[in-house]
Enzyme design. Structure first.
Site, PDB file in Angstrom:
ATOM      1  N   LYS A 174      -3.318  20.050  22.114  1.00 41.49           N
ATOM      2  CA  LYS A 174      -4.735  20.663  22.012  1.00 41.49           C
ATOM      3  C   LYS A 174      -5.909  19.436  22.112  1.00 41.49           C
ATOM      4  O   LYS A 174      -5.748  18.388  21.325  1.00 41.49           O
ATOM      5  CB  LYS A 174      -4.788  21.323  20.773  1.00 41.49           C
ATOM      6  CG  LYS A 174      -3.750  22.767  20.506  1.00 41.49           C
ATOM      7  CD  LYS A 174      -4.736  23.705  21.486  1.00 41.49           C
ATOM      8  CE  LYS A 174      -3.638  24.798  21.588  1.00 41.49           C
ATOM      9  NZ  LYS A 174      -4.008  25.741  22.719  1.00 41.49           N
ATOM     10  N   PRO A 179      -9.788  19.339  19.190  1.00 41.54           N
ATOM     11  CA  PRO A 179     -10.382  18.462  18.045  1.00 41.54           C
ATOM     12  C   PRO A 179     -11.080  17.171  18.678  1.00 41.54           C
ATOM     13  O   PRO A 179     -11.940  16.730  18.240  1.00 41.54           O
ATOM     14  CB  PRO A 179      -9.209  18.025  17.563  1.00 41.54           C
ATOM     15  CG  PRO A 179      -8.163  19.283  17.514  1.00 41.54           C
ATOM     16  CD  PRO A 179      -8.553  19.668  19.104  1.00 41.54           C
ATOM     17  N   CYS A 232       3.114 -15.120  -7.084  1.00 44.84           N
ATOM     18  CA  CYS A 232       2.220 -14.836  -8.054  1.00 44.84           C
ATOM     19  C   CYS A 232       2.503 -14.317  -9.313  1.00 44.84           C
ATOM     20  O   CYS A 232       3.201 -15.136 -10.094  1.00 44.84           O
ATOM     21  CB  CYS A 232       0.932 -14.042  -7.399  1.00 44.84           C
ATOM     22  SG  CYS A 232      -0.424 -14.241  -8.214  1.00 44.84           S
ATOM     23  N   GLU A 289      -1.915 -12.139 -20.417  1.00 39.99           N
ATOM     24  CA  GLU A 289      -2.460 -10.927 -19.877  1.00 39.99           C
ATOM     25  C   GLU A 289      -1.679  -9.582 -20.443  1.00 39.99           C
ATOM     26  O   GLU A 289      -2.161  -8.668 -20.413  1.00 39.99           O
ATOM     27  CB  GLU A 289      -1.979 -11.145 -18.363  1.00 39.99           C
ATOM     28  CG  GLU A 289      -2.148  -9.890 -17.545  1.00 39.99           C
ATOM     29  CD  GLU A 289      -2.075  -9.987 -16.063  1.00 39.99           C
ATOM     30  OE1 GLU A 289      -1.169 -10.791 -15.525  1.00 39.99           O
ATOM     31  OE2 GLU A 289      -2.249  -9.125 -15.322  1.00 39.99           O
ATOM     32  N   HIS A 314      -0.143 -16.567  -2.418  1.00 40.87           N
ATOM     33  CA  HIS A 314       0.351 -15.393  -1.581  1.00 40.87           C
ATOM     34  C   HIS A 314       0.692 -15.955  -0.524  1.00 40.87           C
ATOM     35  O   HIS A 314      -0.060 -15.544   0.549  1.00 40.87           O
ATOM     36  CB  HIS A 314      -0.598 -14.166  -1.667  1.00 40.87           C
ATOM     37  CG  HIS A 314      -1.012 -13.730  -2.979  1.00 40.87           C
ATOM     38  ND1 HIS A 314       0.051 -12.597  -3.465  1.00 40.87           N
ATOM     39  CD2 HIS A 314      -1.535 -13.749  -4.143  1.00 40.87           C
ATOM     40  CE1 HIS A 314      -0.379 -12.039  -4.604  1.00 40.87           C
ATOM     41  NE2 HIS A 314      -1.187 -12.972  -5.140  1.00 40.87           N
ATOM     42  N   GLU A 374       2.287 -14.559   1.820  1.00 36.83           N
ATOM     43  CA  GLU A 374       2.577 -13.215   2.752  1.00 36.83           C
ATOM     44  C   GLU A 374       1.160 -13.081   3.726  1.00 36.83           C
ATOM     45  O   GLU A 374       1.358 -12.624   4.577  1.00 36.83           O
ATOM     46  CB  GLU A 374       2.709 -12.103   2.091  1.00 36.83           C
ATOM     47  CG  GLU A 374       1.950 -11.287   1.113  1.00 36.83           C
ATOM     48  CD  GLU A 374       1.787 -12.027  -0.392  1.00 36.83           C
ATOM     49  OE1 GLU A 374       2.298 -13.047  -0.572  1.00 36.83           O
ATOM     50  OE2 GLU A 374       1.325 -11.158  -1.222  1.00 36.83           O
TER      51      GLU A 374
HETATM   52  N1  GLN Z   1      -1.775 -10.678 -13.075  1.00 33.22           N
HETATM   53  C1  GLN Z   1      -1.371 -12.258 -12.612  1.00 33.22           C
HETATM   54  C2  GLN Z   1      -2.999 -12.841 -12.836  1.00 33.22           C
HETATM   55  O1  GLN Z   1      -3.998 -12.373 -12.741  1.00 33.22           O
HETATM   56  C3  GLN Z   1      -0.986 -12.251 -11.275  1.00 33.22           C
HETATM   57  C4  GLN Z   1      -1.981 -11.992 -10.031  1.00 33.22           C
HETATM   58  C5  GLN Z   1      -1.179 -11.756  -8.897  1.00 33.22           C
HETATM   59  O2  GLN Z   1      -0.102 -11.371  -8.965  1.00 33.22           O
HETATM   60  N2  GLN Z   1      -1.703 -11.447  -7.892  1.00 33.22           N
HETATM   61  O3  GLN Z   1      -2.755 -14.028 -12.772  1.00 33.22           O
END
Ligand code: GLN
Length: 546
Positions: free
Chosen positions: A186, A189, A383, A407, A518, A520
């Site tokens: 179609k 849209p 982390c 935390e 991080h 990644e």
């Molecule tokens: N909560 C943890 C901190 O603030 C890890 C944060 C995270 O994994 N990005 O240090």
């Protein structure tokens, strides 16, 4: 001056506009052009930093410490170009700046309005920082017709008038649904969406039509007729086998050629060199091994919450010609009295505890670190995952039974705690435990020094200094380093001033690495991050043992 490509979306959201923008940029780059991609987000949050990963997917962090939309991750993964603070703007940020100026009296008594003040701020953002880029692609979040995106559309309309005629191209991404009962595709849209866009004064040059079935020539012609574009500019965008096959596929359908034709550049452009993408797809499709990695986290119901992690694991697989199956495991299931941790984790070839926030599931994560350590299963903590590895080590190998993180509440043994002062490239950073949640973390790229002869320095190809991106409020408390080392953890990466633990590893384990940053976020399909390549290589070894 750079040329501009404005990318809007119509019909429905989630059409993959971000991937489309990233793929088009990758194709232009493969032709030798310098590209940059920007995201305009119409919502009122100043940035996505405080939004729930459940609602918004992951927060992507740039080298310069901006907390941005996850589409910027696609952009970086597809082009390798590091995004900046200036590459993501939200309505919230625009309004915050305008209101601050108004309060200061900068408008000299003028009435402050959406047009021109908001639209001017948007245009300024689009035109800023052009450098020597050949193309700047601007993706507008949301769907045409949304109230929130109107100022952005208006700003584009004005820019299309103000810049040279050959300097901007508008690409509109739409959906051509297939109605199974009628056996028909179609186009209506798409027609409506283009009409809506035209009513805002923007005539699209190229239509990218997402479809699940091939778009016959007759339908392409029909869309062209109704939508006032040439037939060749109606590009079918069928679902691809993998996201990394998208650039080649769109090239095959003529997307980059058609965009260049609208710029009047087709005749002068080199054909793209797609060898990088051919190699990536070949590695993805023609794998020789297969591993299963368990990701023990909190936001496991929504894969977008761990978007970059997911992709980095795939990249690690590509580096080893290995298919990576990811099993998303909710850490909380290990906290039940009748939890059978071994049954869940034994089939895995690697265990990864990703980043996260808050107390929920922390005991389950600690239990999985313990399993990985004791059973010598490759372990990767990122982390929060690194912090959990240290708490596990403190409790079970260093005799600190009460070890915890501040935390999670008050604790007598703050192995992980909040820091209130640290050094960045800009000098001493300070905060108090009571500061706002938005924008107050240790964010962006920081250097770390690696211990020579350590496992990680070997993983990083012998490097002794690295730079990685951070996003966290808490740190492993260096006062506990000697005790943790007694328990067998090695602190093989530290901040340059030697105060903040950045990497831990266990020399008595085949592959046990925790990182405070991080990694990644910096992995690319054509340049997999060494930690992910190494982790998957270790998982492959493990798969041969079990
Ligand atoms: N909560 C943890 C901190 O603030 C890890 C944060 C995270 O994994 N990005 O240090």
């Amino acid at each position: 001056m750079a040329r501009y490509i404005f990318i809007t979306g119509g019909v429905v959201s989630s059409l993959g506009k971000g991937l489309m923008a990233a793929s088009l940029a990758a194709l232009l780059q493969a032709r030798g052009y310098k590209v940059r991609i920007r995201k305009f987000d119409p919502y009122l949050n100043v940035d996505p930093g405080t939004m729930s990963p459940y609602q918004h997917g992951e927060v992507y962090v740039t080298d310069d410490g901006a907390e941005t939309d996850l589409d910027l991750g696609h952009y970086e993964r597809f082009t390798g170009v590091s995004a900046h603070q200036n590459d993501n703007i939200t309505s919230g940020r625009v309004y915050r700046d305008i209101i601050a100026k108004e309060r200061r009296g900068d408008y000299l008594g003028a009435t402050v309005q959406v047009i021109p003040h908001v639209t001017d701020a948007i245009k300024e953002f689009a035109l800023a920082d052009q450098g020597d880029h050949d193309f700047i692609l601007c993706e507008i979040g949301g769907t045409v017709g949304d109230i929130e995106s109107l100022p952005f559309m208006e700003a584009i309309r004005q820019l299309r008038n103000e810049l040279e005629p050959n300097q901007t191209v508008s690409v509109h991404v739409t959906l051509v649904p297939y109605i199974a009962a009628a056996g028909e595709l179609k186009t209506k849209p798409t027609q409506h969406s283009v009409r809506e866009l035209a009513s805002l004064g923007i005539k699209p040059d190229v239509l990218l039509c997402r479809c699940e079935h091939p778009l016959p020539d007759s339908e392409r012609q029909k869309i062209a007729n109704f939508c006032n574009v040439r037939k060749e500019s109606v590009i079918p965008a069928l679902d691809a086998t993998s996201i990394y096959a998208v650039p080649q596929q769109y090239h095959g359908e003529g997307l980059d050629s058609e965009v260049l034709r609208h710029f009047g550049m087709l005749g002068t452009s080199n054909p793209p060199d797609l060898s990088r993408w051919e190699d990536v797809v070949d590695r993805y499709e023609n794998y020789e091994g297969e591993v299963t990695i368990g990701v023990v986290g909190k936001y496991v119901g929504l894969p977008d919450a761990y978007k970059s992690l997911n992709e980095a694991l795939v990249h690690g697989g590509m580096a080893n010609r290995t298919k990576v199956n990811i099993r998303w495991i909710d850490a909380e299931i290990f906290e039940k009295d009748d939890a059978d941790i071994a049954a869940e984790l034994e089939p895995l070839h690697g265990i990864l505890v990703p980043g996260g926030f808050g107390d929920r599931g922390s005991e389950g994560k600690i239990a999985s670190v313990r399993f990985a350590r004791e059973r010598k299963v490759p372990f990767f903590g990122i982390c929060l995952g690194m912090q959990m590895a240290c708490i596990e080590g403190a409790r079970n190998t260093a005799g600190i039974a009460e070890a915890s993180s501040t935390e999670f509440g008050e604790t007598s043994e703050p192995v992980v705690g909040i820091i209130t002062e640290w050094m960045s490239k800009e000098g001493l950073q300070q905060r108090s435990a009571e500061t706002d949640l938005g924008g107050t973390m240790r964010l962006g790229a920081y250097d770390a020094k690696l211990a020579g002869n350590s496992h990680v320095s070997q993983i990083y190809g012998g490097a002794t200094e690295i730079s990685e991106r951070h996003r966290h409020r808490y740190e492993v408390n260096s006062a506990y380093v000697p005790a943790l080392e007694e328990g067998g953890l090695i602190f093989s990466g530290m901040s340059p001033d030697g105060l903040l633990p950045e990497i831990v590893e266990r020399p008595d384990h085949p592959w046990f690495v925790g990182v405070q940053f991080h990694p990644e976020l910096k992995s690319r399909p054509f340049d997999p991050h060494p930690l992910f390549s190494g982790f998957i290589a270790a998982a492959l070894e493990q798969s041969r043992l079990v």
